[in-house]
Design a protein around this motif. Structure first.
Motif, PDB file in Angstrom:
ATOM      1  N   ALA A  32      37.318  -5.289  47.412  1.00  0.00           N
ATOM      2  CA  ALA A  32      36.578  -4.753  46.275  1.00  0.00           C
ATOM      3  C   ALA A  32      35.113  -4.574  46.646  1.00  0.00           C
ATOM      4  N   GLU A  33      34.530  -3.498  46.139  1.00  0.00           N
ATOM      5  CA  GLU A  33      33.127  -3.225  46.413  1.00  0.00           C
ATOM      6  C   GLU A  33      32.436  -2.783  45.126  1.00  0.00           C
ATOM      7  N   LYS A  34      31.156  -2.591  45.212  1.00  0.00           N
ATOM      8  CA  LYS A  34      30.393  -2.191  44.036  1.00  0.00           C
ATOM      9  C   LYS A  34      30.816  -0.801  43.578  1.00  0.00           C
ATOM     10  N   ILE A  35      30.972  -0.638  42.286  1.00  0.00           N
ATOM     11  CA  ILE A  35      31.376   0.658  41.737  1.00  0.00           C
ATOM     12  C   ILE A  35      30.353   1.102  40.700  1.00  0.00           C
ATOM     13  N   LYS A  36      30.409   2.386  40.386  1.00  0.00           N
ATOM     14  CA  LYS A  36      29.508   2.956  39.376  1.00  0.00           C
ATOM     15  C   LYS A  36      30.264   3.075  38.056  1.00  0.00           C
ATOM     16  N   PRO A  37      29.854   2.350  37.021  1.00  0.00           N
ATOM     17  CA  PRO A  37      30.542   2.444  35.726  1.00  0.00           C
ATOM     18  C   PRO A  37      30.403   3.844  35.137  1.00  0.00           C
ATOM     19  N   MET A  38      31.409   4.233  34.346  1.00  0.00           N
ATOM     20  CA  MET A  38      31.387   5.526  33.669  1.00  0.00           C
ATOM     21  C   MET A  38      31.385   5.288  32.167  1.00  0.00           C
ATOM     22  N   GLN A  39      30.377   5.812  31.496  1.00  0.00           N
ATOM     23  CA  GLN A  39      30.262   5.625  30.063  1.00  0.00           C
ATOM     24  C   GLN A  39      31.308   6.458  29.314  1.00  0.00           C
ATOM     25  N   ARG A  40      31.737   5.945  28.161  1.00  0.00           N
ATOM     26  CA  ARG A  40      32.659   6.633  27.263  1.00  0.00           C
ATOM     27  C   ARG A  40      33.995   6.964  27.936  1.00  0.00           C
ATOM     28  N   SER A  41      34.389   6.169  28.924  1.00  0.00           N
ATOM     29  CA  SER A  41      35.677   6.379  29.588  1.00  0.00           C
ATOM     30  C   SER A  41      36.714   5.466  28.961  1.00  0.00           C
ATOM     31  N   HIS A  42      37.950   5.607  29.395  1.00  0.00           N
ATOM     32  CA  HIS A  42      39.035   4.735  28.928  1.00  0.00           C
ATOM     33  C   HIS A  42      38.674   3.283  29.253  1.00  0.00           C
ATOM     34  N   PRO A  43      39.018   2.333  28.385  1.00  0.00           N
ATOM     35  CA  PRO A  43      38.663   0.931  28.621  1.00  0.00           C
ATOM     36  C   PRO A  43      39.146   0.378  29.960  1.00  0.00           C
ATOM     37  N   ALA A  44      40.257   0.905  30.477  1.00  0.00           N
ATOM     38  CA  ALA A  44      40.781   0.395  31.747  1.00  0.00           C
ATOM     39  C   ALA A  44      40.136   1.048  32.959  1.00  0.00           C
ATOM     40  N   GLU A  81      35.234  10.748  51.607  1.00  0.00           N
ATOM     41  CA  GLU A  81      34.448  11.925  51.233  1.00  0.00           C
ATOM     42  C   GLU A  81      34.438  12.191  49.731  1.00  0.00           C
ATOM     43  N   ASP A  82      35.539  11.851  49.042  1.00  0.00           N
ATOM     44  CA  ASP A  82      35.660  12.204  47.636  1.00  0.00           C
ATOM     45  C   ASP A  82      35.414  11.003  46.732  1.00  0.00           C
ATOM     46  N   VAL A  83      34.854  11.276  45.564  1.00  0.00           N
ATOM     47  CA  VAL A  83      34.666  10.248  44.552  1.00  0.00           C
ATOM     48  C   VAL A  83      36.027   9.927  43.927  1.00  0.00           C
ATOM     49  N   THR A  84      36.337   8.647  43.798  1.00  0.00           N
ATOM     50  CA  THR A  84      37.647   8.198  43.323  1.00  0.00           C
ATOM     51  C   THR A  84      37.489   7.334  42.079  1.00  0.00           C
ATOM     52  N   THR A  85      38.361   7.542  41.100  1.00  0.00           N
ATOM     53  CA  THR A  85      38.358   6.737  39.882  1.00  0.00           C
ATOM     54  C   THR A  85      39.067   5.413  40.134  1.00  0.00           C
ATOM     55  N   LEU A  86      38.475   4.333  39.649  1.00  0.00           N
ATOM     56  CA  LEU A  86      39.048   2.998  39.817  1.00  0.00           C
ATOM     57  C   LEU A  86      39.573   2.499  38.469  1.00  0.00           C
ATOM     58  N   ILE A  87      40.857   2.109  38.445  1.00  0.00           N
ATOM     59  CA  ILE A  87      41.505   1.598  37.242  1.00  0.00           C
ATOM     60  C   ILE A  87      41.711   0.092  37.396  1.00  0.00           C
ATOM     61  N   ASP A  88      41.250  -0.664  36.425  1.00  0.00           N
ATOM     62  CA  ASP A  88      41.409  -2.114  36.431  1.00  0.00           C
ATOM     63  C   ASP A  88      42.774  -2.449  35.833  1.00  0.00           C
ATOM     64  N   LEU A  89      43.734  -2.807  36.704  1.00  0.00           N
ATOM     65  CA  LEU A  89      45.089  -3.056  36.229  1.00  0.00           C
ATOM     66  C   LEU A  89      45.168  -4.279  35.320  1.00  0.00           C
ATOM     67  N   ALA A  90      44.349  -5.283  35.571  1.00  0.00           N
ATOM     68  CA  ALA A  90      44.367  -6.461  34.695  1.00  0.00           C
ATOM     69  C   ALA A  90      44.000  -6.059  33.276  1.00  0.00           C
ATOM     70  N   LYS A  91      42.965  -5.267  33.133  1.00  0.00           N
ATOM     71  CA  LYS A  91      42.548  -4.845  31.797  1.00  0.00           C
ATOM     72  C   LYS A  91      43.598  -3.948  31.164  1.00  0.00           C
ATOM     73  N   TYR A  92      44.172  -3.049  31.953  1.00  0.00           N
ATOM     74  CA  TYR A  92      45.193  -2.150  31.416  1.00  0.00           C
ATOM     75  C   TYR A  92      46.398  -2.933  30.913  1.00  0.00           C
ATOM     76  N   LEU A  93      46.804  -3.953  31.655  1.00  0.00           N
ATOM     77  CA  LEU A  93      47.996  -4.724  31.313  1.00  0.00           C
ATOM     78  C   LEU A  93      47.720  -5.838  30.312  1.00  0.00           C
ATOM     79  N   GLY A  94      46.453  -6.012  29.945  1.00  0.00           N
ATOM     80  CA  GLY A  94      46.122  -7.068  29.001  1.00  0.00           C
ATOM     81  C   GLY A  94      46.164  -8.455  29.612  1.00  0.00           C
TER      82      GLY A  94
END
Length: 316
Positions: free
Chosen positions: A46-58, A67-80
């Motif tokens: 895991a490394e430092k990421i840039k938060p995105m405002q008004r995005s899905h909670p997960a 080379e490309d910007v990638t979206t990171l999904i927090d599986l713990a948050k998604y799964l509760g």
């Protein structure tokens, strides 16, 4: 980390059509989960990421592993599930499916195992959200149960635009109705519903739906044993690859090895279609292979393969 590095170094390749898959086991809050190795590009600390405002909670944010910007999904948050107790040692799993990259934040990686789809069972409807839960199946391996997550569903729920868009069919214009029967082999109730809705909208009124390759094979054997022309009962088969009990590759192999059934065109419609998977499908005899969610292209392929003068032995 070492498990994936060893995997990449040895370049383990499954023999096509054996009804097996390799899954990477990982944990979230001590619970064991799995992902098909075919979806994984890389794993990293895991490394430092840039938060995105008004995005899905997960959605934890974005980062740039290459080379490309990638979206990171927090599986713990998604799964509760609770967050990591030791975030400095967490892992990012970078994946590619449906021709898009996504990353998933997990707590640890356990290793890679080869299992049979026969040992993958659909979870009880009360587990992980009922009929359309987030588990592709529960894998039994060496006296432990591994929940294999449905990553396509997770991503589609977070960003519906990456899923099948029935409205894409409008660009095909007015279409004639067809009485040819299309067999749809798909374990996801949501996706099978969208595929069948798309076929009906495109003029293919007659559809048969099975939940996995084993059910499809049983149905095709009934057709074969009827003594009638099999293509009068099934003009074309659309099959996913990842399915419990029997996957789409094994189903394709069985069909193309059968002298009565091999004339039926088979289209593999899967999030896993890439160069390596395309080579496997071609080896097994798949007539076409197309990545979800290209539904309009799928209909055009069905049109071509079901024409009376179509050569169904042209392999993708």
């Amino acid at each position: 980390m070492s498990a994936m590095e060893n995997y990449k170094q040895t370049e383990i390749l499954l023999e096509s059509g054996t009804n097996e898959l390799e899954i990477m086991e990982f944990t979230i809050d001590g619970e064991l989960f799995g992902i098909n190795v075919a979806k994984i590009i890389e794993i990293m600390r895991a490394e430092k990421i840039k938060p995105m405002q008004r995005s899905h909670p997960a959605v934890e944010g974005v980062f740039k592993p290459r080379e490309d910007v990638t979206t990171l999904i927090d599986l713990a948050k998604y799964l509760g599930l609770p967050p990591s107790k030791d975030p400095g040692h967490d892992i990012f799993i970078i994946t590619n499916f449906n021709n898009k990259d996504f990353a998933f934040h997990v707590h640890s990686v356990v290793g890679i195992d080869r299992i049979s789809w026969n040992n993958m069972k659909k979870p009880d409807k009360l587990i992980y959200g009922g009929d359309e839960g987030v588990a592709t199946g529960i894998a039994e391996f060496e006296n432990r149960l591994i929940t294999v997550l449905d990553f396509e569903k997770i991503v589609a729920e977070i960003n519906p635009e990456v899923g099948i868009q029935v409205s894409e069919l409008d660009k095909l214009g007015e279409r004639p109705r067809s009485d040819k029967t299309i067999l749809v082999v798909e374990d996801s109730m949501l996706l099978s519903k969208l595929i069948i809705e798309s076929l009906h909208k495109s003029g293919y009124n007659n559809t048969v739906k099975t939940d996995n390759g084993q059910e499809a094979w049983d149905y095709l054997n009934e057709v074969s044993n009827s003594g009638e022309d099999v293509k009068q009962h099934v003009a074309c088969i659309i099959s996913d690859i990842e399915m419990p009990l029997m996957d789409g590759h094994r189903l394709t192999k069985l069909i193309k090895d059968d002298p009565k059934l091999r004339a039926i065109p088979v289209i593999l419609f899967s999030s896993l279609i890439n160069d390596a998977m395309r080579a496997k499908g071609r080896e097994l005899g798949a007539n076409e292979q197309i990545s979800k969610p290209e539904i309009a292209k799928l209909v055009e392929i069905i049109d071509r393969l079901t024409k009376e003068d179509s050569n169904v032995y042209n392999l993708a």
